[in-house]
Design a protein around this motif. Structure first.
Motif, PDB file in Angstrom:
ATOM      1  N   PRO A 204      40.491  42.556  85.320  1.00  0.00           N
ATOM      2  CA  PRO A 204      40.765  41.428  84.416  1.00  0.00           C
ATOM      3  C   PRO A 204      41.673  40.345  84.979  1.00  0.00           C
ATOM      4  CG  PRO A 204      42.092  43.316  83.800  1.00  0.00           C
ATOM      5  CD  PRO A 204      41.188  43.785  84.908  1.00  0.00           C
ATOM      6  N   HIS A 205      42.384  40.623  86.071  1.00  0.00           N
ATOM      7  CA  HIS A 205      43.418  39.688  86.506  1.00  0.00           C
ATOM      8  C   HIS A 205      43.218  39.135  87.918  1.00  0.00           C
ATOM      9  CE1 HIS A 205      45.453  40.832  82.880  1.00  0.00           C
ATOM     10  NE2 HIS A 205      45.599  42.082  83.286  1.00  0.00           N
ATOM     11  N   ARG A 226      34.148  40.430  84.640  1.00  0.00           N
ATOM     12  CA  ARG A 226      35.021  40.388  83.478  1.00  0.00           C
ATOM     13  C   ARG A 226      36.430  39.893  83.794  1.00  0.00           C
ATOM     14  NH1 ARG A 226      32.847  43.644  79.368  1.00  0.00           N
ATOM     15  NH2 ARG A 226      30.692  42.960  79.189  1.00  0.00           N
ATOM     16  N   HIS A 228      39.639  37.856  83.088  1.00  0.00           N
ATOM     17  CA  HIS A 228      40.194  37.330  81.846  1.00  0.00           C
ATOM     18  C   HIS A 228      40.730  35.913  81.995  1.00  0.00           C
ATOM     19  CE1 HIS A 228      40.913  41.531  79.860  1.00  0.00           C
ATOM     20  NE2 HIS A 228      39.650  41.300  80.180  1.00  0.00           N
ATOM     21  N   TYR A 251      31.750  36.669  80.332  1.00  0.00           N
ATOM     22  CA  TYR A 251      32.117  35.685  79.328  1.00  0.00           C
ATOM     23  C   TYR A 251      31.356  34.395  79.609  1.00  0.00           C
ATOM     24  CZ  TYR A 251      35.857  39.052  78.693  1.00  0.00           C
ATOM     25  OH  TYR A 251      36.548  40.221  78.489  1.00  0.00           O
ATOM     26  N   TRP A 273      34.667  33.345  74.099  1.00  0.00           N
ATOM     27  CA  TRP A 273      36.087  33.538  74.345  1.00  0.00           C
ATOM     28  C   TRP A 273      36.893  33.653  73.049  1.00  0.00           C
ATOM     29  CZ3 TRP A 273      38.138  34.236  79.180  1.00  0.00           C
ATOM     30  CH2 TRP A 273      37.283  33.959  80.266  1.00  0.00           C
ATOM     31  N   TYR A 276      38.594  37.036  71.854  1.00  0.00           N
ATOM     32  CA  TYR A 276      39.464  37.827  72.728  1.00  0.00           C
ATOM     33  C   TYR A 276      40.836  37.187  72.818  1.00  0.00           C
ATOM     34  CZ  TYR A 276      35.005  39.887  73.617  1.00  0.00           C
ATOM     35  OH  TYR A 276      33.794  40.499  73.432  1.00  0.00           O
ATOM     36  N   PHE A 278      43.303  37.499  74.684  1.00  0.00           N
ATOM     37  CA  PHE A 278      43.973  37.235  75.962  1.00  0.00           C
ATOM     38  C   PHE A 278      43.710  35.808  76.427  1.00  0.00           C
ATOM     39  CE2 PHE A 278      39.973  37.275  78.111  1.00  0.00           C
ATOM     40  CZ  PHE A 278      39.244  38.328  77.605  1.00  0.00           C
TER      41      PHE A 278
END
Length: 416
Positions: A204-205, A226, A228, A251, A273, A276, A278
């Motif tokens: 995610p990062h 995926r 984020h 996304y 988006w 979610y 985040f």
């Protein structure tokens, strides 16, 4: 009495040892390599069986290898074991080779030896940055998997093609340094016989994948991305004119550059988006607030590129993405089978339009009948039919076969 003794004697024999050498070799090939090698101490016959192993799997996390190093060389016994094994099998063909490592020790000479042996499948997994030697080249390699690491190369072979016979390429949590002398990702995709390409990056990062795929030979492709960070979804470029099957989960991106001239079947899991939490910290740089602004991203071009598919599978999230593109919804004239998933917090507003835009639809598969009822459901919902006395669109369409899977009660949000 003699007959009974004979039966006992027969049943006590080692049935495994009666198997042909070729069969035992295949069985050993299914084991982690260290376990297969340990059978050489059983007998002379088992020592002769080990060279029949054509599948080598070196994984220190499955079988514990000694981690101590030799004082004289500073080398690990894990590396020594691999080298000894390859020497023992130097005259034996290797079909599949799998290697995992997490140390900074260089394993390039191991990879080079396997490629020189004519291996057909190569699976590498490293948790450290790995520079691959210019000898990272093979005329025989058919399947390549790179996992959990950063891979780069400083020099290409004379003709610029690393794997002229490569048919399947899979990248799992892999990144390629942008400042590397050679664009390894581009070189791998340039393999002339490449038919299948798989991407899986659920970290995610980090940005990870470069979000660009081009190749006229690719026929099957699977993408699971995926990140984020919303800025990692600015644009996806996919130019695969001969692609037949497409499986895509991510996304919604801000833009798409897509070429699908031969696509037959597609499976989509596109996520908005706004669902979610985040998003706000990452998206404020772009001035986007999902609580007040319209959904970020535009899948219009991607949906238009799918208009010729014969079979289409949609997640519950994807239905809402399609609804956000309702004004530009293309005609799905070739669509014969449509399947979609339902979710109690996702809407079905786009379904009447999608059915209307698919004049040749024959099979409709609904995975669950729960969804969020809104004022924009149109004539798809039972509650709308009661209030407006209109016929449900599912009853008026030309579908010949309707399959409903996993129907369950969910209070007022369940429609049958």
């Amino acid at each position: 009495m003699a007959m009974a003794a004979k039966k006992v004697k027969t049943s006590s024999r080692d049935s495994v040892s009666t198997l042909p050498d070729e069969v035992l070799g295949q069985i050993l090939s299914l084991l982690p390599t260290k376990l297969a090698a340990s059978t050489t101490v059983l007998s002379k016959r088992w020592r002769n069986l080990f060279p029949l192993v054509n599948n080598l799997d070196f994984d220190p996390f499955i079988v514990i290898y000694p981690t101590r190093t030799k004082p004289a060389t500073g080398r690990s016994t894990y590396l020594d074991f691999m080298e000894d094994t390859l020497v023992l099998l130097r005259n034996s063909p290797i079909k599949k080779f799998s290697l995992k490592w997490s140390s900074l020790q260089n394993f390039n000479h191991i990879i080079y030896s396997v490629l020189e042996n004519g291996v057909l499948e190569l699976h590498l997994s490293s948790s450290v940055c790995q520079c691959l030697l210019p000898e990272f080249f093979s005329k025989t390699l058919v399947k390549l998997t790179l996992s959990n690491g950063c891979y780069y190369q400083t020099k290409l072979p004379p003709r610029g093609v690393l794997f002229p016979s490569l048919k399947t390429l899979s990248l799992f949590l892999v990144c390629f340094p942008a400042n590397a002398p050679v664009d390894l990702n581009e070189c791998l995709l340039a393999s002339p016989l490449l038919e299948e390409f798989n991407i899986c990056d659920d970290h995610p990062h980090r940005a990870g994948w470069v979000k660009q795929v081009s190749g006229s030979s690719i026929r099957r492709m699977s993408i699971f991305y995926r990140s984020h960070n919303i800025k990692d979804h600015s644009c996806f470029v996919i130019k695969t004119p001969n692609l037949v099957y497409f499986d895509y989960s991510s996304y919604v991106a801000e833009d798409y550059v897509v070429q699908f001239d031969s696509l037959v079947e597609a499976s989509l899991d596109l996520r908005l988006w706004k669902y979610y939490d985040f998003v706000p910290p990452k998206a404020l740089y772009y001035g986007y607030d999902p609580s007040t602004d319209s959904p970020w991203g535009d899948a219009t071009k991607l949906i238009a590129a799918l208009s010729n598919v014969v079979t289409l599978h949609l997640s519950a999230d994807t239905l809402e993405v399609f609804y956000s593109c309702s004004e530009s919804m293309p005609e799905f004239n070739n669509l014969v089978k449509l399947s979609f998933e339902s979710h109690k917090e996702r809407c079905w507003q786009v379904l009447p339009l999608l059915v209307k835009k698919s004049p040749n639809l024959e099979t409709l598969v609904i995975k669950g009948l729960v969804h969020e009822i809104t004022d924009e459901c149109g004539d798809v919902c039972v509650h709308k039919k009661i209030k407006t006395k209109k016929m449900c669109c599912l009853l008026s369409c030309r579908v010949k076969m309707l399959k409903i899977m996993g129907m369950k009660e969910d209070g007022e949000k369940c429609n049958r």
